[in-house]
Design a protein around this motif. Structure first.
Motif, mmCIF file in Angstrom:
data_model
loop_
_atom_site.group_PDB
_atom_site.id
_atom_site.type_symbol
_atom_site.label_atom_id
_atom_site.label_comp_id
_atom_site.label_asym_id
_atom_site.label_seq_id
_atom_site.Cartn_x
_atom_site.Cartn_y
_atom_site.Cartn_z
ATOM 1 N N GLN A 281 -2.547 69.770 15.788
ATOM 2 C CA GLN A 281 -2.598 68.317 15.611
ATOM 3 C C GLN A 281 -1.924 67.528 16.415
ATOM 4 N N THR A 282 -0.437 68.030 16.704
ATOM 5 C CA THR A 282 0.053 67.115 17.718
ATOM 6 C C THR A 282 -0.564 67.187 19.285
ATOM 7 N N LEU A 283 -0.911 68.227 19.586
ATOM 8 C CA LEU A 283 -1.564 68.232 20.900
ATOM 9 C C LEU A 283 -2.804 67.410 20.994
ATOM 10 N N LEU A 284 -3.560 67.285 19.993
ATOM 11 C CA LEU A 284 -4.707 66.316 19.943
ATOM 12 C C LEU A 284 -4.229 65.082 19.884
ATOM 13 N N GLU A 285 -3.243 64.587 19.356
ATOM 14 C CA GLU A 285 -2.552 63.356 19.099
ATOM 15 C C GLU A 285 -1.917 62.767 20.807
ATOM 16 N N ILE A 286 -1.107 63.809 21.350
ATOM 17 C CA ILE A 286 -0.598 63.376 22.470
ATOM 18 C C ILE A 286 -1.403 63.144 23.613
ATOM 19 N N THR A 287 -2.644 63.774 23.517
ATOM 20 C CA THR A 287 -3.214 63.548 24.755
ATOM 21 C C THR A 287 -4.158 62.300 24.849
ATOM 22 N N LYS A 288 -4.093 61.696 23.399
ATOM 23 C CA LYS A 288 -4.615 60.344 23.575
ATOM 24 C C LYS A 288 -3.834 59.090 23.556
ATOM 25 N N LEU A 289 -2.368 59.684 24.273
ATOM 26 C CA LEU A 289 -1.319 58.506 24.639
ATOM 27 C C LEU A 289 -1.590 58.168 25.962
ATOM 28 N N ALA A 290 -1.270 56.790 26.053
ATOM 29 C CA ALA A 290 -1.424 56.568 27.625
ATOM 30 C C ALA A 290 -0.192 56.875 28.219
ATOM 31 N N PRO A 291 -0.089 56.811 29.606
ATOM 32 C CA PRO A 291 1.223 57.097 30.473
ATOM 33 C C PRO A 291 2.211 56.250 30.120
ATOM 34 N N SER A 292 3.389 56.818 29.919
ATOM 35 C CA SER A 292 4.495 55.782 29.433
ATOM 36 C C SER A 292 5.273 55.373 30.528
ATOM 37 N N SER A 293 6.075 54.434 30.490
ATOM 38 C CA SER A 293 7.059 53.864 31.738
ATOM 39 C C SER A 293 7.854 55.049 32.090
ATOM 40 N N LEU A 294 8.423 55.800 31.364
ATOM 41 C CA LEU A 294 9.615 56.512 31.465
ATOM 42 C C LEU A 294 8.683 57.778 32.141
ATOM 43 N N GLU A 295 7.908 58.195 31.676
ATOM 44 C CA GLU A 295 6.773 59.115 32.321
ATOM 45 C C GLU A 295 6.583 58.936 33.808
ATOM 46 N N LEU A 296 6.255 57.508 34.213
ATOM 47 C CA LEU A 296 5.821 57.236 35.335
ATOM 48 C C LEU A 296 7.130 57.089 36.340
ATOM 49 N N ALA A 297 8.102 56.684 35.679
ATOM 50 C CA ALA A 297 9.514 56.576 36.471
ATOM 51 C C ALA A 297 9.795 57.756 37.143
ATOM 52 N N GLU A 298 9.745 59.128 36.238
ATOM 53 C CA GLU A 298 10.344 60.402 36.408
ATOM 54 C C GLU A 298 9.272 61.501 36.961
ATOM 55 N N SER A 299 7.950 61.021 36.730
ATOM 56 C CA SER A 299 6.891 61.773 36.953
ATOM 57 C C SER A 299 7.019 63.085 35.938
ATOM 58 N N LEU A 300 7.639 62.924 34.820
ATOM 59 C CA LEU A 300 7.469 63.847 33.704
ATOM 60 C C LEU A 300 6.657 63.638 32.675
ATOM 61 N N GLU A 301 5.643 64.556 32.442
ATOM 62 C CA GLU A 301 4.789 64.278 31.168
ATOM 63 C C GLU A 301 5.467 64.176 29.857
ATOM 64 N N GLN A 302 6.412 65.053 29.612
ATOM 65 C CA GLN A 302 7.151 65.198 28.400
ATOM 66 C C GLN A 302 7.710 63.951 27.871
ATOM 67 N N LEU A 303 8.191 63.264 28.694
ATOM 68 C CA LEU A 303 8.746 61.653 28.323
ATOM 69 C C LEU A 303 7.777 60.682 27.706
ATOM 70 N N ARG A 304 6.467 61.000 28.060
ATOM 71 C CA ARG A 304 5.709 60.245 27.374
ATOM 72 C C ARG A 304 5.498 60.499 25.636
ATOM 73 N N TRP A 305 5.846 61.769 25.349
ATOM 74 C CA TRP A 305 5.771 62.297 23.993
ATOM 75 C C TRP A 305 7.033 61.756 23.232
ATOM 76 N N LEU A 306 8.371 61.933 23.965
ATOM 77 C CA LEU A 306 9.386 61.284 23.667
ATOM 78 C C LEU A 306 9.526 59.893 23.331
ATOM 79 N N GLU A 307 8.761 58.983 24.550
ATOM 80 C CA GLU A 307 8.773 57.742 24.296
ATOM 81 C C GLU A 307 7.835 57.180 23.254
#
Length: 260
Positions: A206-232
């Motif tokens: 369920q979580t996998l399907l949810e997080i793949t619908k999220l738009a790239p986040s500012s922290l993710e773009l800053a660090e180039s680390l996908e997992q920051l999108r999930w935390l944010e």
């Protein structure tokens, strides 16, 4: 330090955790730094075969390779592995895993196994899976203690800060936290316990399907680390500490770490 190739023949059971688990190995042909990487020969076996065989030693309910390339698919089928063809437009292995999860319904947990770690230890896969004995866990990954300056200040090695419950607070390519009172950078690893991130993920389906619908986040773009999108976006990432080192093959030069 060079590493000898060693086939591990012992199975690493993860036990009956009461959750049906799908192991997915994303593999793409068109890598920028190392084209055709999954098909590179490592002592008589392709990289993708070595990853697959290591994953099969862990007691998962199913292990499949997820690829968008017929050449990889053919090689996997030739050595008797299972493969699922996926869309060519995926931006990450997580997205590729989500497509496979939709095509193979009925699994509670998905483990995303990196396709460029031909000697991944089955015990590490089992350790990620063990997190999901707790029904509240959404995401899980591994971390390892840092004991040397070379790793701590290497921006290619993501660092992670955890809380008292071993949940990830933040990931960064820079050393975090900043040690304000350390006089020399050489003192950092002896003053504070830093951790690096080991790139294997587990998710509830369920979580996998949810997080793949999220738009790239500012922290993710800053660090180039996908997992920051999930935390944010408010998701919690459970971590467990492993003492096992991994060998990722990101470039042709990385093959020099291995003695044939």
């Amino acid at each position: 330090m060079a590493h000898h190739i060693q086939d591990r023949n012992t199975k690493s059971p993860s036990g009956d955790l009461g959750v049906k688990t799908l192991g997915i190995i994303p593999a793409r042909y068109a890598s920028t730094r190392f084209p055709a990487k999954p098909l590179v020969d490592i002592a008589g076996k392709t990289m993708i075969q070595r990853v697959y065989e290591q994953a099969k030693k862990c007691d998962l309910d199913k292990v499949v390779v997820a690829t968008d390339d017929e050449r990889i698919s053919s090689v996997v089928k030739a050595f008797g592995g299972e493969v699922i063809m996926t869309d060519t437009k995926h931006q990450s292995g997580t997205d590729r895993c989500a497509e496979v999860a939709l095509k193979l319904p009925g699994y509670d947990v998905v483990i995303n196994i990196q396709g460029d770690e031909p000697f991944i230890d089955p015990a590490q896969i089992a350790l990620v899976r063990s997190c999901f004995t707790d029904k509240n866990i959404q995401l899980a990954t591994l971390i390892k203690e840092i004991h040397g300056d070379d790793e701590l200040f290497n921006t290619n090695i993501p660092k992670v800060v955890i809380n008292a419950n071993q949940q990830a607070i933040y990931f960064s390519r820079h050393p975090i936290p900043y040690l304000r009172n350390a006089e020399k950078k050489e003192d950092w690893v002896t003053t504070h316990q830093f951790y690096k991130h080991i790139g294997i993920y587990g998710y509830t389906t369920q979580t996998l399907l949810e997080i793949t619908k999220l738009a790239p986040s500012s922290l993710e773009l800053a660090e180039s680390l996908e997992q920051l999108r999930w935390l944010e976006n408010g998701y919690q990432i459970q971590t467990k500490v492993t003492g096992i080192e991994t060998i990722a093959i990101d470039t042709p030069e990385d093959l020099q770490k291995i003695i044939f």
